[in-house]
Design an enzyme around this catalytic site. Structure first.
Site, PDB file in Angstrom:
ATOM      1  N   LYS A  53       0.839  -1.203   0.000  1.00 24.42           N
ATOM      2  CA  LYS A  53       0.000   0.000   0.000  1.00 24.42           C
ATOM      3  C   LYS A  53       0.879   1.260   0.000  1.00 24.42           C
ATOM      4  CE  LYS A  53      -3.756  -2.569   2.150  1.00 24.42           C
ATOM      5  NZ  LYS A  53      -4.562  -2.880   3.324  1.00 24.42           N
ATOM      6  N   GLN A  97      -4.600  -1.995   9.582  1.00 25.59           N
ATOM      7  CA  GLN A  97      -4.484  -3.285   8.904  1.00 25.59           C
ATOM      8  C   GLN A  97      -5.046  -4.395   9.797  1.00 25.59           C
ATOM      9  OE1 GLN A  97      -3.544  -3.666   5.724  1.00 25.59           O
ATOM     10  NE2 GLN A  97      -3.841  -5.869   5.790  1.00 25.59           N
ATOM     11  N   ASP A 120     -11.049   2.430   4.077  1.00 26.07           N
ATOM     12  CA  ASP A 120     -11.300   0.989   3.931  1.00 26.07           C
ATOM     13  C   ASP A 120     -12.799   0.707   3.806  1.00 26.07           C
ATOM     14  OD1 ASP A 120      -9.200  -0.822   3.737  1.00 26.07           O
ATOM     15  OD2 ASP A 120      -8.751  -0.755   5.884  1.00 26.07           O
TER      16      ASP A 120
HETATM   17  N1  GUN Z   1      -6.889  -7.272   5.972  1.00 23.56           N
HETATM   18  C1  GUN Z   1      -7.251  -7.975   4.878  1.00 23.56           C
HETATM   19  N2  GUN Z   1      -7.772  -7.153   3.950  1.00 23.56           N
HETATM   20  C2  GUN Z   1      -7.741  -5.908   4.471  1.00 23.56           C
HETATM   21  C3  GUN Z   1      -8.127  -4.629   3.987  1.00 23.56           C
HETATM   22  O1  GUN Z   1      -8.648  -4.459   2.882  1.00 23.56           O
HETATM   23  N3  GUN Z   1      -7.916  -3.598   4.833  1.00 23.56           N
HETATM   24  C4  GUN Z   1      -7.373  -3.743   6.054  1.00 23.56           C
HETATM   25  N4  GUN Z   1      -7.232  -2.663   6.813  1.00 23.56           N
HETATM   26  N5  GUN Z   1      -7.007  -4.910   6.537  1.00 23.56           N
HETATM   27  C5  GUN Z   1      -7.187  -5.985   5.744  1.00 23.56           C
END
Ligand code: GUN
Length: 291
Positions: A53, A97, A120
């Protein structure tokens, strides 16, 4: 033989479109969009996701801030860090995350994120707005799948779409978006899950199957209709004896499904890169409008 829904290519197009917008923002003398990410603990997969990211931010011209904490951080301290990001006017959007360490209340942590910075799309306010077909930050994976279908002009209107898995971040929101007004959308949706009996009775009759289970090679060719659109959300790390020690496997048994399907997403290079691109898109939206 199926045609490929090339998520890698489309994600590159989207990132390029975002970069063009950022270049315009910078040329106008304004600051770039800024995404922050909170990473707690030492999970290899989570570290890899967050690092990609950060890399994506660099690629599109965003500023990024990565806040790493050991898993000894208390829930109270984590909530304090979230408040700081909520109040920092220099941060347009941020993510925590997932998963966070066991023992912490994940919902409480998500609830603490200011909905206007929740890129998100996990906050109940955004989920509710999405379900009501209001403007909202859509969760990145379902948003990525909708965009992929849109860019390939896949007609979903009036089609039977089976979503396998009811997770809060993929299956359930996917089922809502596919049944919402629009095209993609306007589909007749069946959401199947661990308590569904005879799942293949549903998948065999589906025009579109979206699999988000985390069960490698779950969907077999014998379970789908000829010409169906197959979207594979799975990316399970399966250990092997290669250099890396693992490889990624999707939820679709590609070998048996590909000859029968009309369209199919590969793993890797399908849904994964789309998810990443849509987080960038949401961050740009957060920068441009605060709703
Ligand atoms: N863990 C697995 N997929 C995601 C996501 O799209 N965002 C976040 N913050 N954690 C995740």
């Amino acid at each position: 033989m199926a045609q490929i829904l090339d998520g890698l290519k489309v994600s590159k197009d989207i990132k390029q479109e975002i970069k063009v917008e950022v270049d315009k923002i910078l040329a106008a003398g304004k600051r770039p969009p800024h995404l922050a990410a909170i990473l707690v603990g030492e999970s290899g997969a989570s570290k890899a996701y967050v690092n990609s990211k950060v890399k994506d931010c660099k690629e599109v011209g965003f500023k990024s801030t990565l806040l790493k904490f050991s898993d000894t951080i208390t829930e109270g301290e984590l909530l304090g860090e979230i408040q700081k990001l909520n109040q920092n006017p220099d941060i347009d959007g941020f993510i925590v995350q997932l998963p966070i360490p066991k023992g912490m209340d994940e919902q409480k942590v998500i609830d603490a994120i200011d909905a206007s910075k929740d890129v998100d799309g996990f906050h109940p306010e955004n989920f509710g707005r999405m379900a009501l077909e209001m403007e909202a930050y859509l969760p990145a994976t379902p948003y990525g799948i909708m965009t992929l279908l849109e860019r390939y002009n896949i007609d979903t209107q009036g089609k039977h779409c089976v979503v396998i898995g009811r997770s809060r971040i993929v299956g359930r929101p996917m089922s809502i978006l596919m049944s919402s007004k629009g095209n993609p959308g306007n589909a007749t949706v069946t959401l199947v899950h661990s308590h569904t009996q005879n799942i293949e009775e549903f998948t065999k009759n589906a025009d579109i199957v979206i699999v988000a289970l985390g069960a490698p090679k779950y969907l077999k060719g014998s379970m789908i209709k000829k010409g169906a659109v197959i979207v594979d959300v799975g990316i399970t790390r399966v250990e092997d004896t290669g250099e890396k020690g693992y490889h990624l496997e999707g939820d679709v048994d590609y070998e048996s499904c590909e000859p029968k399907a009309g369209w199919i997403t590969p793993v890797p290079g399908g849904v994964g890169p789309m998810t990443r691109a849509m987080l960038m898109k949401n961050t740009l939206l957060a920068y441009k409008r605060k709703f």
